[in-house]
Motif scaffolding. Structure first.
Motif, short mmCIF file in Angstrom:
data_model
loop_
_atom_site.label_atom_id
_atom_site.label_comp_id
_atom_site.label_asym_id
_atom_site.label_seq_id
_atom_site.Cartn_x
_atom_site.Cartn_y
_atom_site.Cartn_z
N TRP A 109 -44.68 -23.98 -22.72
CA TRP A 109 -45.57 -23.45 -21.68
C TRP A 109 -44.90 -23.48 -20.31
O TRP A 109 -45.22 -22.68 -19.45
CB TRP A 109 -46.89 -24.21 -21.66
CG TRP A 109 -46.78 -25.70 -21.61
CD1 TRP A 109 -46.65 -26.48 -20.50
CD2 TRP A 109 -46.80 -26.58 -22.72
NE1 TRP A 109 -46.59 -27.79 -20.85
CE2 TRP A 109 -46.68 -27.90 -22.21
CE3 TRP A 109 -46.91 -26.41 -24.09
CZ2 TRP A 109 -46.66 -29.02 -23.03
CZ3 TRP A 109 -46.89 -27.53 -24.90
CH2 TRP A 109 -46.77 -28.80 -24.38
N LYS A 112 -42.81 -20.44 -20.19
CA LYS A 112 -43.65 -19.28 -19.92
C LYS A 112 -43.95 -19.15 -18.44
O LYS A 112 -43.89 -18.06 -17.86
CB LYS A 112 -44.95 -19.41 -20.72
CG LYS A 112 -46.03 -18.41 -20.33
CD LYS A 112 -45.62 -16.98 -20.59
CE LYS A 112 -46.74 -16.02 -20.23
NZ LYS A 112 -46.33 -14.63 -20.42
N ARG A 115 -39.98 -18.19 -15.21
CA ARG A 115 -39.06 -17.21 -15.76
C ARG A 115 -37.81 -17.21 -14.89
O ARG A 115 -37.83 -16.74 -13.77
CB ARG A 115 -39.69 -15.83 -15.78
CG ARG A 115 -40.89 -15.73 -16.71
CD ARG A 115 -41.59 -14.41 -16.56
NE ARG A 115 -42.69 -14.28 -17.51
CZ ARG A 115 -43.56 -13.29 -17.50
NH1 ARG A 115 -43.46 -12.33 -16.60
NH2 ARG A 115 -44.53 -13.25 -18.39
N LEU A 120 -44.51 -17.39 -12.49
CA LEU A 120 -45.43 -16.37 -12.98
C LEU A 120 -46.55 -16.12 -11.99
O LEU A 120 -47.07 -15.01 -11.90
CB LEU A 120 -46.01 -16.82 -14.32
CG LEU A 120 -47.02 -15.88 -14.99
CD1 LEU A 120 -46.35 -14.56 -15.32
CD2 LEU A 120 -47.58 -16.50 -16.25
N TRP A 127 -53.87 -16.68 -12.84
CA TRP A 127 -53.56 -17.35 -14.10
C TRP A 127 -53.68 -18.86 -13.97
O TRP A 127 -54.18 -19.53 -14.87
CB TRP A 127 -52.14 -16.96 -14.51
CG TRP A 127 -51.73 -17.42 -15.87
CD1 TRP A 127 -51.93 -16.78 -17.05
CD2 TRP A 127 -51.03 -18.62 -16.18
NE1 TRP A 127 -51.39 -17.50 -18.08
CE2 TRP A 127 -50.83 -18.64 -17.57
CE3 TRP A 127 -50.54 -19.68 -15.42
CZ2 TRP A 127 -50.17 -19.68 -18.21
CZ3 TRP A 127 -49.88 -20.71 -16.06
CH2 TRP A 127 -49.71 -20.70 -17.43
N LEU A 190 -49.98 -17.39 -24.09
CA LEU A 190 -48.62 -17.05 -23.70
C LEU A 190 -48.55 -15.57 -23.37
O LEU A 190 -49.07 -15.12 -22.37
CB LEU A 190 -47.64 -17.44 -24.80
CG LEU A 190 -47.51 -18.94 -25.10
CD1 LEU A 190 -46.52 -19.17 -26.23
CD2 LEU A 190 -47.09 -19.71 -23.87
N ASP A 191 -47.95 -14.78 -24.25
CA ASP A 191 -47.74 -13.36 -23.98
C ASP A 191 -48.83 -12.52 -24.64
O ASP A 191 -49.42 -12.90 -25.65
CB ASP A 191 -46.37 -12.91 -24.52
CG ASP A 191 -45.23 -13.69 -23.89
OD1 ASP A 191 -45.28 -13.88 -22.66
OD2 ASP A 191 -44.32 -14.10 -24.62
N GLY A 192 -49.07 -11.34 -24.05
CA GLY A 192 -49.92 -10.35 -24.69
C GLY A 192 -51.39 -10.42 -24.35
O GLY A 192 -52.21 -9.83 -25.07
N TRP A 193 -51.77 -11.11 -23.25
CA TRP A 193 -53.17 -11.25 -22.88
C TRP A 193 -53.40 -10.72 -21.47
O TRP A 193 -52.55 -10.85 -20.60
CB TRP A 193 -53.62 -12.71 -22.94
CG TRP A 193 -53.36 -13.38 -24.25
CD1 TRP A 193 -52.29 -14.17 -24.56
CD2 TRP A 193 -54.16 -13.30 -25.43
NE1 TRP A 193 -52.39 -14.61 -25.86
CE2 TRP A 193 -53.53 -14.09 -26.42
CE3 TRP A 193 -55.36 -12.66 -25.75
CZ2 TRP A 193 -54.05 -14.24 -27.70
CZ3 TRP A 193 -55.88 -12.81 -27.02
CH2 TRP A 193 -55.23 -13.59 -27.98
N ALA A 208 -50.04 -10.71 -29.56
CA ALA A 208 -50.40 -11.69 -28.54
C ALA A 208 -50.15 -13.08 -29.12
O ALA A 208 -50.42 -13.32 -30.30
CB ALA A 208 -51.86 -11.54 -28.11
N ARG A 209 -49.64 -13.99 -28.28
CA ARG A 209 -49.28 -15.32 -28.76
C ARG A 209 -49.97 -16.39 -27.93
O ARG A 209 -50.26 -16.21 -26.75
CB ARG A 209 -47.76 -15.52 -28.70
CG ARG A 209 -46.98 -14.55 -29.56
CD ARG A 209 -45.50 -14.87 -29.58
NE ARG A 209 -44.94 -14.85 -28.24
CZ ARG A 209 -44.35 -15.90 -27.67
NH1 ARG A 209 -44.26 -17.05 -28.33
NH2 ARG A 209 -43.85 -15.81 -26.46
#
Length: 283
Positions: A109, A112, A115, A120, A127, A190-193, A208-209
């Protein structure tokens, strides 16, 4: 690094003792011993008096009645997470959970959120609030820190403590607004949301993860979803969910109606972090 030193030190000591025993000249032995002692005296390890001075920023956080976690960051050249032993030490004083940790340990996390050396929250400041964070603690901000465009209101900047301290630099605290969105802390998305909304959350893309943090699971559990597709003419949506690479089940949506899906998670999982992957037929 320290584990590597601990493992190799024993062999180096044995090899050094063997080489020392083979030196015939006592004067050469004394000379080498003098050089080793001199090196140790010239480079003493860093030390602080105990008890050391606590940073006033942590006292302010401890007295603040608003609940919520903190995220430690630095802004020397580019913003990034402050991963250091001093961030872990600070939790003893401000008594709040922190996302940042010790440098050798980088959970997924953290990868994530950070980066490269960017953050982020520069792209998605909402977020952090949705994950229960309320204060951004910026360590040692440079004079031109404002140019980074922090997307949160500044609460206060604190001067360093007057005495010796692990935090002998200024600290600025920003408040992360609570906009009333539902907090999502476990699973950790994580990704895809997309961003959470009052009714739920959209998945973006065909995958999505999320990470699921659990204690040891002796008994079976059930994953329950209430879902509906974003309908497209001539397409039938399909959802399949994987836990640590193993499929839990799949569901087809022949229409646009909402439905409740329930999949069994077998027992016997070890305590730790598990990966959930949601795969869709189309985005």
């Amino acid at each position: 690094m320290w584990r590597f030193i601990a493992l190799t030190a024993l062999g180096l000591m044995v090899a050094g003792a063997e080489a020392w025993a083979r030196i015939a000249s006592p004067w050469l032995r004394r000379g080498l011993a003098f050089l080793w002692v001199l090196e140790a005296l010239m480079r003493p390890p860093p030390a602080l008096p105990w008890p050391y001075a606590v940073h006033p920023a942590f006292e302010w956080l401890r007295r603040n009645p608003e609940p919520g976690a903190v995220i430690d960051a630095f802004a020397d050249h580019t913003p990034g997470l402050h991963l250091s032993r001093v961030t872990v030490m600070a939790t003893e004083y401000h008594r709040r959970p922190t996302l940042s940790g010790f440098t050798p340990f980088h959970p997924r996390w953290i990868e994530k959120l950070q980066r490269g050396r960017g953050l982020l929250f520069r792209d998605r400041p909402d977020w952090l609030g949705q994950h229960g964070f309320r204060f951004l603690v910026v360590h040692n901000p440079p004079p031109d820190w404002a140019k980074w465009g922090w997307p949160f209101p500044l609460e206060r900047c604190f001067d360093p403590p007057p005495g010796p301290s692990p935090w002998g630099y200024p600290i600025c605290i920003f408040r992360i607004p609570d906009r009333g969105e539902p907090e999502i802390t476990n699973p950790w998305l994580l990704d895809g949301w997309s961003g959470p909304e009052s009714w739920g959350i959209w998945a973006e893309g065909t995958e999505a993860r999320a990470l699921w943090l659990t204690d040891r699971l002796e008994e079976p559990l059930f994953l329950e979803l209430v879902a509906f597709p974003f309908c497209q003419p001539g397409k039938i949506q399909r959802l399949e969910v994987f836990l640590n690479g193993s499929s839990l089940g799949a569901e087809t949506f022949p229409d646009c109606q909402e439905r409740t899906i329930r999949w069994r998670i077998p027992g016997g999982w070890a305590r730790g972090v598990h990966e959930l992957v949601f795969r869709f037929a189309y985005a």
